[in-house]
Design an enzyme around this catalytic site. Sequence first.
Site, PDB file in Angstrom:
ATOM      1  N   ASN A  88     -12.946  -3.502   2.686  1.00  0.00           N
ATOM      2  CA  ASN A  88     -13.889  -2.389   2.728  1.00  0.00           C
ATOM      3  C   ASN A  88     -14.863  -2.503   1.557  1.00  0.00           C
ATOM      4  O   ASN A  88     -14.449  -2.784   0.426  1.00  0.00           O
ATOM      5  CB  ASN A  88     -13.134  -1.062   2.648  1.00  0.00           C
TER       6      ASN A  88
ATOM      7  N   HIS B 118      -7.001  -5.807   2.230  1.00  0.00           N
ATOM      8  CA  HIS B 118      -5.837  -5.258   2.923  1.00  0.00           C
ATOM      9  C   HIS B 118      -5.304  -6.341   3.868  1.00  0.00           C
ATOM     10  O   HIS B 118      -6.086  -6.905   4.656  1.00  0.00           O
ATOM     11  CB  HIS B 118      -6.224  -4.070   3.810  1.00  0.00           C
TER      12      HIS B 118
ATOM     13  N   HIS C 226     -10.318  -5.234  -3.279  1.00  0.00           N
ATOM     14  CA  HIS C 226      -8.989  -5.500  -2.730  1.00  0.00           C
ATOM     15  C   HIS C 226      -9.100  -5.857  -1.261  1.00  0.00           C
ATOM     16  O   HIS C 226      -9.887  -5.261  -0.520  1.00  0.00           O
ATOM     17  CB  HIS C 226      -8.066  -4.287  -2.894  1.00  0.00           C
TER      18      HIS C 226
ATOM     19  N   ASP D  12       0.846  -1.199   0.000  1.00  0.00           N
ATOM     20  CA  ASP D  12       0.000   0.000   0.000  1.00  0.00           C
ATOM     21  C   ASP D  12       0.882   1.250   0.000  1.00  0.00           C
ATOM     22  O   ASP D  12       1.897   1.317   0.696  1.00  0.00           O
ATOM     23  CB  ASP D  12      -0.916  -0.014   1.231  1.00  0.00           C
ATOM     24  N   ILE D  13       0.488   2.251  -0.762  1.00  0.00           N
ATOM     25  CA  ILE D  13       1.301   3.471  -0.886  1.00  0.00           C
ATOM     26  C   ILE D  13       1.266   4.312   0.396  1.00  0.00           C
ATOM     27  O   ILE D  13       2.180   5.112   0.631  1.00  0.00           O
ATOM     28  CB  ILE D  13       0.805   4.290  -2.112  1.00  0.00           C
TER      29      ILE D  13
ATOM     30  N   GLY E 272     -15.542   3.303   3.902  1.00  0.00           N
ATOM     31  CA  GLY E 272     -14.391   4.099   3.485  1.00  0.00           C
ATOM     32  C   GLY E 272     -13.723   3.591   2.232  1.00  0.00           C
ATOM     33  O   GLY E 272     -12.618   4.037   1.906  1.00  0.00           O
ATOM     34  N   GLN E 273     -14.350   2.647   1.511  1.00  0.00           N
ATOM     35  CA  GLN E 273     -13.750   2.160   0.259  1.00  0.00           C
ATOM     36  C   GLN E 273     -13.518   3.327  -0.696  1.00  0.00           C
ATOM     37  O   GLN E 273     -14.437   4.109  -0.968  1.00  0.00           O
ATOM     38  CB  GLN E 273     -14.653   1.112  -0.407  1.00  0.00           C
TER      39      GLN E 273
HETATM   40  P1  5GP Z   1      -9.804   1.399   0.314  1.00  0.00           P
HETATM   41  O1  5GP Z   1     -10.028   2.586   1.203  1.00  0.00           O
HETATM   42  O2  5GP Z   1     -10.450   1.557  -1.036  1.00  0.00           O
HETATM   43  O3  5GP Z   1     -10.185   0.090   0.989  1.00  0.00           O
HETATM   44  O4  5GP Z   1      -8.247   1.297   0.139  1.00  0.00           O
HETATM   45  C1  5GP Z   1      -7.550   1.785  -0.960  1.00  0.00           C
HETATM   46  C2  5GP Z   1      -6.095   1.699  -0.618  1.00  0.00           C
HETATM   47  O5  5GP Z   1      -5.335   1.916  -1.804  1.00  0.00           O
HETATM   48  C3  5GP Z   1      -5.616   2.735   0.402  1.00  0.00           C
HETATM   49  O6  5GP Z   1      -5.060   2.073   1.536  1.00  0.00           O
HETATM   50  C4  5GP Z   1      -4.588   3.555  -0.363  1.00  0.00           C
HETATM   51  O7  5GP Z   1      -3.502   3.955   0.434  1.00  0.00           O
HETATM   52  C5  5GP Z   1      -4.174   2.619  -1.467  1.00  0.00           C
HETATM   53  N1  5GP Z   1      -3.736   3.288  -2.688  1.00  0.00           N
HETATM   54  C6  5GP Z   1      -4.357   4.331  -3.310  1.00  0.00           C
HETATM   55  N2  5GP Z   1      -3.681   4.679  -4.417  1.00  0.00           N
HETATM   56  C7  5GP Z   1      -2.613   3.837  -4.494  1.00  0.00           C
HETATM   57  C8  5GP Z   1      -1.540   3.710  -5.433  1.00  0.00           C
HETATM   58  O8  5GP Z   1      -1.428   4.431  -6.434  1.00  0.00           O
HETATM   59  N3  5GP Z   1      -0.624   2.739  -5.183  1.00  0.00           N
HETATM   60  C9  5GP Z   1      -0.707   1.911  -4.092  1.00  0.00           C
HETATM   61  N4  5GP Z   1       0.254   0.984  -3.951  1.00  0.00           N
HETATM   62  N5  5GP Z   1      -1.713   2.005  -3.200  1.00  0.00           N
HETATM   63  C10 5GP Z   1      -2.642   2.958  -3.398  1.00  0.00           C
END
Ligand code: 5GP
Length: 114
Positions: A87, A102, A100, A30-31, A93-94
């Site tokens: 999520n 985590h 995906h 994750d970034i 918070g998705q």
């Molecule tokens: P969500 O909130 O949708 O469950 O999680 C999305 C996740 O994607 C977040 O933890 C966010 O930090 C990660 N993310 C968003 N953009 C990027 C990206 O460009 N590269 C990577 N490696 N992770 C990302």
Amino acid sequence: MDSCLFCRIIGKEIPARVVYEDEALLAFEDIRPQAPVHILLIPKAHFSSLDGADDARQDVLGRLLLKARDLARERGLDRTGYRVVLNTGPDSGQEVFHIHFHLLGGRKMSWPPG
Ligand code: 5GP
Ligand code: ZN
């Protein structure tokens, strides 16, 4: 899905620190890590969320979960514990609408989640 961020990572248009890849799955760091280990696991075939999954996704969903287990074990997280998060939709918070998991570990976590 040209506009999907995670499809673009699958297509190597956007760089990512990939930790596992096969014909159906991709896992990458994750970034914005929320724990010492924070890995995202995605199917290569795009679908938006758990709510967007039909029954034909059963196999890939199982593979994603078991790969999360394997990546956790490789990092020794089976000894300390870890969390797998999926999520789904606005209240969760998705942010990225390519499903995906985590994988989070390496620190003590609280419950309930925020
Ligand atoms: P969500 O909130 O949708 O469950 O999680 C999305 C996740 O994607 C977040 O933890 C966010 O930090 C990660 N993310 C968003 N953009 C990027 C990206 O460009 N590269 C990577 N490696 N992770 C990302
Ligand atoms: Zn996608």
